[in-house]
Write a protein that holds these residues in place. Structure first.
Motif, mmCIF file in Angstrom:
data_model
loop_
_atom_site.group_PDB
_atom_site.id
_atom_site.type_symbol
_atom_site.label_atom_id
_atom_site.label_comp_id
_atom_site.label_asym_id
_atom_site.label_seq_id
_atom_site.Cartn_x
_atom_site.Cartn_y
_atom_site.Cartn_z
ATOM 1 N N SER A 66 1.631 0.227 -7.575
ATOM 2 C CA SER A 66 1.686 -1.127 -8.638
ATOM 3 C C SER A 66 2.986 -1.925 -8.353
ATOM 4 O O SER A 66 2.820 -3.186 -8.517
ATOM 5 N N PHE A 70 2.983 -5.867 -7.973
ATOM 6 C CA PHE A 70 3.648 -6.760 -8.887
ATOM 7 C C PHE A 70 4.650 -7.757 -7.861
ATOM 8 O O PHE A 70 4.374 -8.902 -8.119
ATOM 9 N N THR A 73 2.640 -10.636 -6.052
ATOM 10 C CA THR A 73 2.190 -11.666 -6.628
ATOM 11 C C THR A 73 3.314 -12.535 -7.408
ATOM 12 O O THR A 73 3.001 -13.526 -7.849
ATOM 13 N N SER A 410 -2.517 -7.237 -12.896
ATOM 14 C CA SER A 410 -1.228 -7.107 -13.785
ATOM 15 C C SER A 410 -1.498 -6.651 -15.120
ATOM 16 O O SER A 410 -0.484 -5.875 -15.690
ATOM 17 N N ASN A 411 -2.583 -6.816 -15.857
ATOM 18 C CA ASN A 411 -2.963 -6.707 -17.162
ATOM 19 C C ASN A 411 -3.286 -5.064 -17.207
ATOM 20 O O ASN A 411 -3.414 -4.612 -18.199
ATOM 21 N N SER A 413 -2.265 -2.347 -14.621
ATOM 22 C CA SER A 413 -1.450 -1.952 -13.418
ATOM 23 C C SER A 413 -1.571 -0.325 -13.530
ATOM 24 O O SER A 413 -1.328 0.192 -12.258
#
Length: 664
Positions: A66, A70, A73, A410-411, A413
């Motif tokens: 993750s 992160f 992006t 991302s919400n 992860s």
């Protein structure tokens, strides 16, 4: 505010500790934590597995996929011109490796060396306070030492509880994706708490069994499971691509993460609107450093009490050079392998998912054309044969069997790791799924649970040692108490707010980490002092008397003494420790009068001190001048406080205060 005003200190402290450890390895690496001919308690492989499981085990599963995604992006390089996806991918791995490489282990190692030398070479208790004996002497056995160890206990429990919470959230996602538990929807707290207490129960059994049984064998098992997952994923992905990633990431790490990135504070990007922020709109997010790098540096410092003392506990009879290699070089190499492999897989699959999304939009009128059914909406089935449109091949699959691939959400992860594991599912001809996907996900949950347990039981062992004033022999019921206490605190956090509560606890680590950064830097001086004494003593087999660390001549009134001894008398309810009884713990009239005299008329004593340092009266004009300037600033400072209501007195007061402090 801590990030706003102290970013420079969080960033600077880490490379200071890093280069200090390199210096110790070069200059004093031959010094042993124990008798000269004694053998280490654990083999090299077991030693590495144990320190690895305590230091970063759970985090590697949580962030292994993750964190690079992160940064892919959004990172501090995305706006200032690094718009190429390839450059973004390279930087996403470089930043992740900096966070989890040498920078992560340097704070651990400073405390481990300090506590290990104090305990195994000078016979002091295995506590954080013992690290300050070369600095404050017997005062570390008083209230100052109590504050230091209490602070360490709070930081350790907070760190372990955060680890328990993150692990519970990660495991719950995997269990639901495998169908081992029912979907919990918007109310996952019961599942979280169940996982925490199952793990706490196993951790309790492990910590009761002792360091040489439960923690040792579980650490070995967890490390082997992690290596198995790493090997299988490496061989089933594009291995030549991953080899390219590993070689490139190693070079990027050596080029950027030793000198440049460790000192980078994002000074200009940190300016806000109206403060001089870049007008071209290409400045990095002002809060990025606080989100990531500053947080990590503070996080490792806040964990240093727990992991550092645990490393010291298992490093008995090892040379300092061996400890440094085992705690810095080897974990950094493993981090490059881990993030290079899993981060590289996650980045490739995310880019392939974006490619399939664009392919569906271009040729089939819908970006969801290849979307995988029955899974995350961000996942796409990879065609197992060439895609031909109007006689033209628009997609060629060079890696059959790896499907589905997923974009990063991302919400959500926590699912990134299991999305990668599930991609190795190798569809059969009837479109059913077989292969290694469920197997890898199941092994990941087992490995995560083991690391979960080893973090909890090693943390309980450390807290129990601290609470027992460094005693290595204590009743098993104390370990049970601390194991259950950690489980209860983690339960309260998850029930109170889940991710939000854990985020708050993580934010608190930044505040806790600020003063402890100072403590670690002070420990560096103590390490040098202990190493010099041991080197001068030579190959003597016996334990060195810790009193040789104290200066031959000291101040008549110690910095921690005088009226401050009243605190010791009050906090100990009049029962002063025998080590401090000769320090005049209850201040006499002379000390009390001197304290208040110097509080209101410090310039008088300052002039007397200058006179004592210049018995020949050779610098009379100089000391009068300095004392006069000091007196004027002291009186001006008081006057500005009195007049502070005029224009709030803010800027003038700050200026005088800064200059006044500098003069002191």
């Amino acid at each position: 505010d801590c990030i706003l005003y102290f970013t420079w200190f969080y960033i600077l402290g880490n490379p200071i500790m890093t280069f200090f450890t390199f210096y110790i390895a070069w200059r004093y690496g031959h010094i042993k934590l124990g008798p000269k001919n004694a053998e280490p308690e654990f083999s090299d492989m077991t030693y590495f597995a144990m320190l690895f499981s305590a230091g970063v085990g759970v985090g590697l599963f949580f962030f292994g996929v993750s964190e690079p995604l992160f940064h892919l992006t959004g990172n501090r390089y995305d706006n200032p011109g690094y718009h190429s996806e390839d450059e973004m991918a390279a930087w996403s791995l470089t930043i992740s490796l900096y966070h989890w490489g040498i920078a992560a282990w340097s704070p651990y190692l400073v405390l481990a060396m300090s506590a290990g030398l104090a305990s195994y070479s000078f016979g002091l208790p295995l506590t954080v306070r013992s690290s300050f004996y070369p600095l404050i002497g017997n005062y570390c056995w008083g209230w100052i030492g109590d504050v230091i160890d209490s602070w360490a206990i709070v930081m350790t429990v907070a760190g372990i509880c955060t680890s328990l919470g993150l692990g519970a959230i990660q495991m719950s996602v995997g269990l639901q994706m495998l169908g081992w538990v029912e979907e919990v929807g918007d109310s996952p707290e019961v599942l979280y708490v169940t996982i925490v207490w199952i793990v706490t129960a196993f951790a309790t059994l492990s910590v009761i069994s002792g360091l040489g049984v439960g923690i040792k064998y579980l650490s070995q098992a967890g490390f082997l499971f992690g290596c198995l997952i790493l090997f299988l994923c490496f061989t089933m992905e594009k291995s030549y691509y991953l080899l390219n990633v590993l070689v490139q990431s190693t070079g990027d790490y050596l080029q950027w993460c030793i000198f440049q990135v460790p000192f980078y504070t994002d000074a200009f990007a940190g300016l806000k609107e109206g403060e001089g922020r870049a007008s071209d709109g290409k400045s990095a997010p002002a809060a990025w450093m606080g989100w990531w790098t500053v947080f990590y540096m503070a996080w490792w410092v806040s964990w240093s009490c727990f992991v550092g003392l645990f490393i010291a506990r298992i490093s008995k009879n090892r040379k300092l050079r061996s400890v440094i290699v085992g705690c810095v070089i080897c974990p950094t190499i493993y981090a490059i392998l881990w993030f290079g492999t899993f981060g590289g897989i996650g980045i490739r699959q995310a880019r392939q998912a974006a490619e399939l999304q664009a392919l569906g939009e271009t040729h089939y009128g819908s970006s969801d054309y290849f979307q995988s059914s029955g899974s995350e909406k961000t996942c796409y089935d990879v065609p197992q044969s060439d895609v031909v449109v109007n006689g033209t091949t628009v997609f060629t699959n060079t890696l059959p069997g790896v499907t589905p691939v997923c974009l990063f959400d991302s919400n959500n992860s926590e699912s990134a790791w299991f999305n990668v594991m599930n991609s190795f599912s190798f569809p059969n001809g009837d479109s059913s799924f077989a292969g290694f996907g469920p197997f890898l996900s199941g092994i990941s949950i087992i490995a995560l649970a083991i690391y979960f347990v080893t973090s909890s039981d090693s943390g309980s062992l450390v807290v129990d040692t601290l609470a027992s004033n460094g005693s290595l022999k204590h009743h098993w019921s104390q370990r049970v108490f601390w194991a259950f206490t950690e489980g209860a605190v983690a339960t309260g956090l998850l029930m109170a707010g889940g991710n939000d509560a854990l985020t708050s606890l993580q934010a608190a680590s930044i505040v806790f980490g600020l003063p402890f950064n100072f403590f670690l830097i002070f420990m560096c001086y103590g390490i040098i002092k202990m190493c010099r004494v041991l080197e001068a003593r030579g190959s003597d087999e016996g334990m060195t008397d810790a009193r040789v660390l104290l200066p031959d001549k000291d101040w008549t009134l110690h910095l921690c003494g005088g009226v401050f001894n009243v605190i010791e008398w009050v906090l100990s309810f009049g029962h002063i420790s025998k080590e401090l009884q000769g320090f005049g713990v209850v201040p006499d009239r002379r000390e009390i009068a001197g304290f208040f005299f110097n509080l209101f008329l410090p310039f008088v004593s300052l002039h007397a001190i200058y006179a004592a340092l210049d018995p020949g009266n050779n610098r009379h004009i100089y000391r009068v001048l300095v004392t006069s300037v000091y007196t004027l600033l002291f009186l001006a400072w008081i006057a500005l406080f009195i007049c502070g209501t005029i224009n709030n007195g803010k800027y003038e007061l700050d200026s005088f205060y800064s200059f006044y402090s500098l003069l002191i």
